[in-house]
Scaffold this motif. Structure first.
Motif, mmCIF file in Angstrom:
data_model
loop_
_atom_site.group_PDB
_atom_site.id
_atom_site.type_symbol
_atom_site.label_atom_id
_atom_site.label_comp_id
_atom_site.label_asym_id
_atom_site.label_seq_id
_atom_site.Cartn_x
_atom_site.Cartn_y
_atom_site.Cartn_z
ATOM 1 N N VAL A 128 0.946 -1.188 0.135
ATOM 2 C CA VAL A 128 -0.051 -0.023 0.002
ATOM 3 C C VAL A 128 0.882 1.291 -0.005
ATOM 4 O O VAL A 128 1.855 1.409 0.631
ATOM 5 N N SER A 129 0.588 2.068 -0.944
ATOM 6 C CA SER A 129 1.584 3.289 -1.085
ATOM 7 C C SER A 129 1.520 4.361 0.154
ATOM 8 O O SER A 129 0.472 4.261 0.582
ATOM 9 N N GLY A 130 2.592 4.896 0.395
ATOM 10 C CA GLY A 130 2.569 5.937 1.288
ATOM 11 C C GLY A 130 1.596 7.096 1.063
ATOM 12 O O GLY A 130 0.882 7.620 1.909
ATOM 13 N N GLU A 131 1.292 7.277 -0.356
ATOM 14 C CA GLU A 131 0.579 8.237 -0.770
ATOM 15 C C GLU A 131 -0.903 7.969 -0.333
ATOM 16 O O GLU A 131 -1.728 8.878 0.170
ATOM 17 N N GLU A 132 -1.305 6.727 -0.777
ATOM 18 C CA GLU A 132 -2.687 6.129 -0.733
ATOM 19 C C GLU A 132 -3.188 6.385 1.114
ATOM 20 O O GLU A 132 -4.208 6.751 1.619
ATOM 21 N N LEU A 133 -2.071 5.722 1.832
ATOM 22 C CA LEU A 133 -2.077 5.872 3.292
ATOM 23 C C LEU A 133 -2.486 7.338 3.763
ATOM 24 O O LEU A 133 -3.256 7.689 4.639
#
Length: 327
Positions: A22-27
């Motif tokens: 899970v990308s840091g951007e999505e989180l």
């Protein structure tokens, strides 16, 4: 969002995307916080024992998780209709029953679950203390709002007893038994206790609390020396630890099944299952009612949850409370 809420949201996303990064951007977008704040939450999860991989340009992935009882973990794949749709978690509290009472006085819905890692004032029957060391057992209270008359609330004790026994069967090869009114035994030793409490008017129930304590991974040295009844844990009986998370999910699923069965079909099927789990039916027993001891043959349970005894003179007596033991 609080740290606790942020951690649970991250875990929810990890569980939805099992084995994936899970990308840091999505989180960051999901939590509404900066990438730096996401990294801090990841660090907090690692401090709790979660192994989280981090790969540049790909993001984060949950590799392994500790045996924790936080809501996001319990509710992942739970699949219940009612019990556990809301889970309230405490690292430490006085008593989960006390916290459930507070929720009962508010707008908390039917089926709300309270779970604690540690109780400093766990409640047992007749004002006794339920010893509750941290991180090894399950301490939970379930808030129910059944549309039944108050006199039938005692029937819910048998709902929780059958659910606990069946949940132990679900996650182990052990054969637990029930003892009237509210104990679960393995090998004749107490491994779980139930304490149900109620808030009611004359003709209606405001709420019922199913208080449940299950000794899962306690060692022999963690039991007090002055116990009134021999006690054990699931781990001691099976010779290996049991996953508290797996057991918590199994218990909530069983509670969901038996509570809905009780609401939809009444008490008969629940008590039939309970009697099948009880070795004392048909046996001569003694019941310590504090002010007297009654001896007779246990013949069953009535709709009020009373133990039915056939006395030596042939008369039948209903026993509403007491400690029972075989003769």
């Amino acid at each position: 969002m609080t740290n606790k809420g942020a951690r649970e949201e991250i875990l929810r996303l990890f569980r939805q995307r099992e084995e994936e990064f899970v990308s840091g951007e999505e989180l960051s977008q999901s939590l509404g916080v900066s990438r730096t704040a996401v990294w801090k939450q990841i660090k907090l999860l690692r401090d709790l024992g979660y192994v989280i991989e981090a790969v540049p340009s790909r993001g984060y992935r949950l590799a392994t998780a500790p045996d924790t009882l936080i809501p996001a973990e319990i509710q992942s794949g739970l699949g219940t209709r009612l019990i556990g749709r809301e889970v309230v978690y405490f690292e430490e509290t006085d008593s989960t029953n006390v916290r459930a009472h507070e929720l009962g006085e508010s707008a908390a819905p039917d089926g709300t679950v309270v779970i604690a890692e540690h109780q400093v004032a766990g409640k047992g029957r007749r004002g006794r203390q339920w010893v509750s060391p941290p991180g090894v057992n399950l301490y939970t209270s379930v808030l129910l709002r059944p549309d039944i008359f108050p006199r039938f609330a005692t029937q819910l004790t048998f709902v929780s007893a059958v659910a606990v026994a069946r949940a132990i069967e679900d996650v182990t090869d052990l054969k637990p038994r029930v003892k009237w009114p509210n104990d679960i035994l393995i090998g004749g030793k107490k491994t779980a206790g139930l304490l149900n409490e109620m808030s009611a008017e004359t003709e209606s129930i405001n709420y019922v609390i199913l208080g449940i304590g299950v000794n899962l991974n306690m060692s022999s040295g963690q039991f007090p020396s002055d116990l009134r009844y021999p006690a054990t844990s699931v781990a001691l009986e099976q010779g290996a630890p049991v996953s508290r998370l797996d057991f918590a999910r199994a218990l909530l699923r069983r509670l969901d099944h038996y509570y809905l069965l009780f609401l939809e079909q009444g008490f008969s099927q629940v008590i039939s299952d309970w009697e099948n789990l009880c070795d004392l039916m048909g046996m001569t027993v003694e019941v310590d009612c504090q002010d007297r001891i009654i001896r007779g043959r246990a013949e069953g349970i009535d709709e009020d949850g009373a133990l039915l005894l056939r006395l030596p003179d042939g008369m039948r007596e209903r026993v509403l409370a007491g400690d029972v033991r075989p003769v």
